[in-house]
Design a protein around this motif. Structure first.
Motif, short mmCIF file in Angstrom:
data_model
loop_
_atom_site.label_atom_id
_atom_site.label_comp_id
_atom_site.label_asym_id
_atom_site.label_seq_id
_atom_site.Cartn_x
_atom_site.Cartn_y
_atom_site.Cartn_z
N PRO A 233 24.98 57.93 28.60
CA PRO A 233 25.25 56.88 29.92
C PRO A 233 23.94 56.23 30.40
CG PRO A 233 25.99 59.26 30.29
CD PRO A 233 25.47 59.19 28.72
N HIS A 234 22.77 57.14 30.30
CA HIS A 234 21.61 56.49 31.19
C HIS A 234 20.95 55.55 30.24
CE1 HIS A 234 20.01 59.62 28.32
NE2 HIS A 234 18.60 59.23 28.63
N VAL A 235 21.26 55.65 28.88
CA VAL A 235 20.52 54.60 28.06
C VAL A 235 21.37 53.36 28.26
CG1 VAL A 235 19.86 53.96 25.56
CG2 VAL A 235 19.65 56.24 26.37
N ILE A 236 22.57 53.38 28.43
CA ILE A 236 23.46 52.32 28.61
C ILE A 236 23.01 51.58 29.74
CG2 ILE A 236 25.90 51.47 28.79
CD1 ILE A 236 26.65 53.36 26.73
N LEU B 83 21.75 47.83 30.43
CA LEU B 83 22.41 46.99 31.50
C LEU B 83 21.51 46.42 32.65
CD1 LEU B 83 25.29 45.90 31.59
CD2 LEU B 83 25.87 47.61 33.33
N TRP B 84 20.59 47.15 33.24
CA TRP B 84 20.05 46.61 34.43
C TRP B 84 18.34 46.59 34.20
CZ3 TRP B 84 24.09 50.48 35.89
CH2 TRP B 84 25.21 49.78 36.34
N GLN C 237 30.45 41.59 22.44
CA GLN C 237 29.76 42.66 22.74
C GLN C 237 29.71 42.90 24.14
OE1 GLN C 237 25.97 41.96 21.03
NE2 GLN C 237 26.57 42.73 19.13
N GLU C 238 29.64 41.82 24.66
CA GLU C 238 29.74 41.99 26.45
C GLU C 238 31.11 42.69 26.79
OE1 GLU C 238 29.52 38.83 29.73
OE2 GLU C 238 27.62 39.31 28.93
N LEU C 239 32.04 42.04 26.28
CA LEU C 239 33.61 42.84 26.63
C LEU C 239 33.54 44.13 26.56
CD1 LEU C 239 36.09 39.97 25.54
CD2 LEU C 239 35.37 40.49 27.93
N GLU C 240 33.15 44.59 25.26
CA GLU C 240 32.87 45.98 25.04
C GLU C 240 31.92 46.90 26.05
OE1 GLU C 240 33.50 46.69 20.36
OE2 GLU C 240 31.36 46.38 20.91
N MET C 241 30.76 46.19 26.40
CA MET C 241 30.05 46.90 27.30
C MET C 241 30.75 47.06 28.57
SD MET C 241 26.91 48.02 28.22
CE MET C 241 25.74 47.36 26.92
N LYS C 242 31.34 45.99 28.92
CA LYS C 242 32.01 46.06 30.31
C LYS C 242 32.94 46.91 30.42
CE LYS C 242 34.48 42.96 33.66
NZ LYS C 242 35.01 41.38 33.78
N SER C 243 33.85 47.11 29.31
CA SER C 243 34.74 48.23 29.38
C SER C 243 34.16 49.50 29.36
CB SER C 243 35.72 48.17 28.13
OG SER C 243 36.62 49.04 27.96
#
Length: 358
Positions: free
Chosen positions: A89-92, A96-97, A35-41
């Motif tokens: 994009p704003h939800v992602i 993330l932060w 999941q982290e790799l997908e998020m990073k991409s």
């Protein structure tokens, strides 16, 4: 050189992400890693499309945790695919932060300093231009207003805010007989609210009128504008007050939007609020709501306040009651569920008195 600068900014942003602790189970670890790799991409594909100035603004916001003012970071609207689901994009970016458990756009509300609230093509992905939307567990039922029951606002005289604790009006005196002005003698409009800062039962400083749509209330910051509470402290040496002052930090933001007033908790600690329009009509005493850091709530509704005053039971034996005042305590709650039974037992609290038509 420019590419290396952009890459360095992207790496700094990725380093600031919230990393969840995972169980020792090997299968769980692999799933989290995938999941982290997908998020990073996905995140890197968004960040690499930003201009360098936008990346710098995003770095400033994320690394300061919203303490430093930062501009909007605009990206095209449209969901991004993340595994089997899609998200704006704003939800992602908020996931993330700021909040890993935010999933849907309706859980978020843009803050008043974001300049893209009415933008239809682009959306801001600066996570510190968004707040989580707080909803009380038992919201008041829907209400309706019948025009024949209300006097037109044009026919009403403005009501001066009067503190229920002091009985005094704002420092300008009578608005109608002594119009306020600035140092140049120019006329200032009637403030839409007036703030009073309290430490236990003692008010610190003078009443503070608010004319702009938004106001920050904080303890002590080197930048920004608004109401700095450190300049208003009453000089008490009580340990509970001193401790609570230190926890105020970035404090809160109040802003008027349409016919309502919103409060955003910018601090690292909860704030507690009661308001006549967050409860049912005729509720006594008012419920005290706990608002966690990063959340915003509509603390006052002007139209609902008018309606509540129409349907109020005049026989309620509760003494004086201000329908147009909100009380906010920093870090400490009060009421039946707390050791402090009344707001005047709270170390640091704010009284917000709204100017409405009588």
């Amino acid at each position: 050189m420019f590419r290396s600068r952009r890459n360095a900014l992207v790496k700094r942003l990725w380093k600031q992400r919230i990393v969840l602790a995972v169980a020792d189970n090997e299968a769980v670890c692999k799933m989290e890693s995938h999941q982290e790799l997908e998020m990073k991409s996905v995140v890197h594909s968004v960040l690499k499309r930003l201009k360098e100035a936008q990346l710098e603004a995003l770095v400033q916001a994320v690394e300061s945790h919203g303490a430093e003012p930062s501009g909007c970071v605009l990206v095209p609207r449209g969901d991004l695919r993340l595994g089997r689901r899609t998200s704006p994009p704003h939800v992602i970016c908020c996931q993330l932060w700021r909040w890993t458990d935010v999933w849907q756009p309706f859980e978020l509300k843009s803050l008043h300093w974001c300049e893209t609230a009415n933008e239809h093509i682009l959306i801001c992905c600066n996570p510190f231009h968004w707040s989580r939307l707080y909803k009380p567990e038992s919201p008041p039922p829907p209400y309706s207003i019948y025009p024949q029951d209300l006097v037109s606002p044009k026919d009403r005289a403005p009501r001066e805010p009067v503190s229920m604790e002091t009985g005094g009006s704002n420092q300008y005196g009578s608005y109608r007989s002594h119009p306020p002005g600035d140092s140049s003698g120019q006329f200032l409009p009637q403030p839409w609210c007036t703030l009073a800062y309290w430490e236990l039962r003692c008010r610190a400083g003078r009443l503070f009128p608010v004319h702009k749509n938004g106001i920050n209330v904080f303890y002590d910051l080197p930048q920004g504008n608004g109401l700095c509470l450190r300049t208003l402290t009453g000089g008490t040496t009580r340990e509970s007050v001193i401790r609570s002052r230190q926890n105020i930090g970035l404090g809160i933001t109040l802003w008027r939007e349409g016919e309502g007033v919103w409060m955003y908790n910018r601090s690292q600690y909860p704030v507690f609020v009661n308001s006549p329009t967050l409860d049912l009509p005729n509720t006594r005493p008012l419920t005290v709501f706990k608002v966690l850091p990063g959340y915003s709530v509509k603390v006052f509704d002007f139209e609902k306040s008018k309606y509540y005053q129409i349907v109020e039971n005049a026989k309620l034996p509760d003494g004086p009651f201000d329908h147009n005042a909100v009380r906010i305590s920093f870090a400490k709650g009060w009421g039946p569920n707390y050791s402090r039974q009344c707001v005047t037992a709270c170390p640091c609290w704010l009284e917000v008195m709204f100017t409405v038509a009588r």
